[in-house]
Each structure stands twice: as structure tokens, then as C-alpha cells.
Design an enzyme around this catalytic site. Structure first.
Site, mmCIF file in Angstrom:
data_model
loop_
_atom_site.group_PDB
_atom_site.id
_atom_site.type_symbol
_atom_site.label_atom_id
_atom_site.label_comp_id
_atom_site.label_asym_id
_atom_site.label_seq_id
_atom_site.Cartn_x
_atom_site.Cartn_y
_atom_site.Cartn_z
ATOM 1 N N GLU A 94 28.648 -50.126 13.243
ATOM 2 C CA GLU A 94 27.785 -51.232 13.662
ATOM 3 C C GLU A 94 27.800 -51.392 15.186
ATOM 4 O O GLU A 94 28.864 -51.358 15.812
ATOM 5 C CB GLU A 94 28.272 -52.524 12.995
ATOM 6 C CG GLU A 94 27.435 -53.751 13.325
ATOM 7 C CD GLU A 94 27.966 -55.005 12.644
ATOM 8 O OE1 GLU A 94 27.275 -56.031 12.704
ATOM 9 O OE2 GLU A 94 29.072 -54.954 12.048
ATOM 10 N N LYS A 105 19.604 -57.017 12.450
ATOM 11 C CA LYS A 105 20.383 -57.819 11.508
ATOM 12 C C LYS A 105 19.744 -59.191 11.373
ATOM 13 O O LYS A 105 19.493 -59.880 12.370
ATOM 14 C CB LYS A 105 21.820 -57.940 12.023
ATOM 15 C CG LYS A 105 22.784 -58.626 11.055
ATOM 16 C CD LYS A 105 24.207 -58.576 11.602
ATOM 17 C CE LYS A 105 25.204 -59.167 10.637
ATOM 18 N NZ LYS A 105 26.597 -59.103 11.169
ATOM 19 N N CYS A 120 27.088 -54.941 8.047
ATOM 20 C CA CYS A 120 28.203 -55.861 7.829
ATOM 21 C C CYS A 120 27.908 -56.888 6.742
ATOM 22 O O CYS A 120 27.591 -56.535 5.614
ATOM 23 C CB CYS A 120 28.565 -56.511 9.160
ATOM 24 S SG CYS A 120 30.248 -57.177 9.246
#
Length: 348
Positions: free
Chosen positions: A48, A130, A164
């Protein structure tokens, strides 16, 4: 005649970023792509926001002390498209490899947690952000939108990606499942929270593999002791920057295809037998014969977020009658935009 078996070799890469040199992490990415190619990998997945590095400082520093490291991260962040994407695209094309890379993306004055999927010919097949930064991350990144919840066709199959704790949003996962992803690329920061983070991660990626009937290739980052000390000199806070590494590759049956990597740098390499997808889904296809769209379905606003809307696209709030008293309207006011969100149903 039956189709020949299709095997994809994947590499999940766990390495440390370069905190010191602006282009250091990019060099590490290119070197790791070369190394994965030497092992025969057709797909490489990085952690990430690996370029230039995950904002570990935001987890252990109070907001009043984050100004300098936040500005440094912004200065080194990735513009898409730009030199970083060009370098990775060229490496992907040279090796005929699909590359999934996490970056801190700079878009004018804002930073985003962005996932990039490069196809084997070097084209940028997907750029997504995200959708909700987690906890401390909200001090660093802006929010993404539903336009990035896409599965893309690549040389290795249909690829989807989440970052995540997006994996704890079941509707985000279902949006990708409904698009029949074959290989799910998961990215976590690594070197964070402690061993419990790695344990939770394993549960999460194995569950998604089972529920989606797809392969999951998960990559986490790694920090050396020296790097941890550079983030914070406080020995107690340093404990929060250890553990949390679980680089792994999981089959649609929820099995590890190689031993996971939980310490140090390296890569997990495994062959993905794509026939296992049909083997799993013939029993449980959560977006097909096991779905009940007339009872449960997902509505997605997949329109990109915009801060402005062209006036010619706006609609009046109220349809005025011919005898409406226009003298009561403020002169020159544009009509308000009351358009309903664009929804796309993803079920079945």
C-alpha cells in the site's frame, strides 16, 4: 475439446521503501520487478502507498508535529500520469508483466491513497483511490470515489484491487465480486500495529478468496529498525511500527499457495491455476447461483467525484408554471443541481 490449463505465476513483494532519496523507492520497485521477472512472474503486487512510502509518521505523531513530514511526503508524491508511472509502465512492458503498485498520489493540493494497475503492455489499466482513509490516515489523504471500484481485464485475467481496511467494507468487496474478479490484489502497509494486525489480515484475505471465488495476492511493506527509529525516537511508540506483515497468496479455496512472509524483505511466488475458480464457484457463486438479487442487491454511485458541474448540465429544482412570478427570483442565479446520484446495481 477441453481448454488447456491456464497458469499465472504471481509475486507478492515485501520490501522496505527508501525514506532518504526522492527516487529511491522507485528504484527499489524497478529492481523488484526485474527480480520477479527472473522468477517467471507474470504479475507483481507491491504494498500500500509504497511510493514514496506509507505515512507511518501519522500513526505515532500528534497532528501538531506532522506538518514537516506531511509536506515532505507531498513533495515526493506521485503525479498520475508522470515520471513514476512512465518508469513503471516501461518496466512492465519490457517484462510483459502486470504490475499493481500503491502510491501516494498528488492531485494539486491533495494527496490520495491510490492503487495503479499496469497491464503487461505498459498501459495504465486502472487508477483508483481508497474510498475512505482509515483513522490516522484521514489527516493525510482525501477520500476516493466509486468510479475506482472497477475490475479490469489484463493479460493475467480480471484483476481487482482494494487497500487495507477497505476489505472491511463488505459492499466495496461485493462491488468487485459482482464484476467477476479472478485475481484480487490486496495491499497493506505492514510494520504497523503489531502481530494482531497480521492475524486479522490473514483472516480477511482468506475470507475474501473463499467468498469471491478468486485468488488473492496480498503485499505488505517492511521497515528496518533504523527506519523505525527515524520515524520516532520513542521506544514505546516504536512498538506500534513493528509486526503487521503478512505477504501471501491464497487460492479460491482459501489455501495458502506458498508460506506467507511475516518478517524481513522478500517475495512470495506461486502459480495460480485458474481452473480452481470454476471448481470453487460451481458450489458457491456469491454473485451468481448463490445470489438472491430480488432480495439483496448493491447500488453503486460510480460517478467520479466533482467539485464543479457545468451549468448546462444542471436542472432546476422546481418546474415553474407559465404564470410563475419571475420577479421574485434573484436576477442571474443559475439553477441548482438536484440530479439524483447515478446508481449502478451490482448483483447477479
Amino acid at each position: 475439446m477441453a481448454s488447456p490449463p491456464r497458469i499465472v505465476r504471481a509475486a507478492a513483494i515485501q520490501i522496505a521503501p527508501d525514506f532518504d532519496r526522492p527516487d529511491g523507492t522507485l528504484e527499489r520497485v524497478c529492481g523488484a520487478i526485474d527480480e520477479a521477472a527472473a522468477k517467471g512472474a507474470q504479475l507483481a503486487v507491491f504494498p500500500e502507498t509504497f511510493v514514496p512510502y506509507y505515512p507511518y509518521f501519522s500513526f505515532v505523531l500528534p497532528p501538531v508535529l506532522q506538518g514537516a513530514p506531511h509536506l515532505r511526503l507531498a513533495e515526493r508524491a506521485v503525479v498520475v500520469p508522470g515520471p513514476v508511472t512512465q518508469a513503471v509502465a516501461e518496466r512492465a512492458r519490457h517484462h510483459g508483466m502486470v504490475v499493481v503498485l500503491g502510491v501516494n498520489e498528488r492531485d494539486h493540493g491533495s494527496l490520495y491513497n491510490t492503487q495503479l494497475v499496469f497491464d503487461a503492455d505498459g498501459t495504465l489499466a486502472l487508477k483508483r483511490r481508497k474510498i475512505t482513509p482509515t483513522y490516522h490516515e484521514r489527516m493525510v489523504w482525501g477520500q476516493g470515489d466509486g468510479a475506482g471500484l472497477k475490475v479490469v481485464d489484463t493479460a493475467v485475467g480480471r484483476v481487482g484491487a482494494l487497500a487495507c481496511w477497505e476489505h472491511y467494507n463488505p459492499l466495496a468487496r461485493y462491488a468487485l465480486m459482482a464484476q467477476h474478479e479472478e485475481i484480487h490484489c490486496a495491499q497493506f502497509p505492514g510494520s504497523l500495529v503489531g502481530p494482531i494486525f497480521a492475524e486479522q489480515m490473514e483472516v480477511t484475505i482468506r475470507h475474501h478468496a473463499l467468498e469471491s471465488g478468486c485468488f488473492v495476492v496480498n503485499a505488505t511493506g517492511w521497515l528496518s529498525d533504523e527506519q523505525i527509529r527515524s520515524v520516532t525516537p520513542d521506544a514505546n511508540l516504536q512498538k506500534a511500527l513493528r509486526g503487521g506483515c503478512h505477504t501471501a497468496i491464497v487460492s479460491p479455496e482459501g489455501k495458502h499457495l506458498a508460506p506467507p512472509l511475516t518478517e524481513g524483505e522478500g517475495m512470495v511466488v506461486a502459480d495460480l491455476d485458474m481452473a480452481l475458480i470454476a471448481k470453487r464457484k460451481r458450489m458457491m457463486d456469491s454473485v451468481g447461483h448463490y445470489a438472491r438479487p430480488e432480495l439483496l442487491s448493491l447500488a453503486i454511485n460510480d460517478r467520479p467525484a466533482q467539485t464543479t458541474v457545468p451549468m448546462h448540465l444542471t436542472q432546476p429544482l422546481v418546474q415553474r408554471s407559465p404564470d410563475h412570478d419571475h420577479h421574485n427570483d434573484p436576477a442571474g442565479q443559475p439553477a441548482a443541481d438536484d440530479r439524483a446520484p447515478v446508481l449502478r446495481v451490482a448483483a447477479g
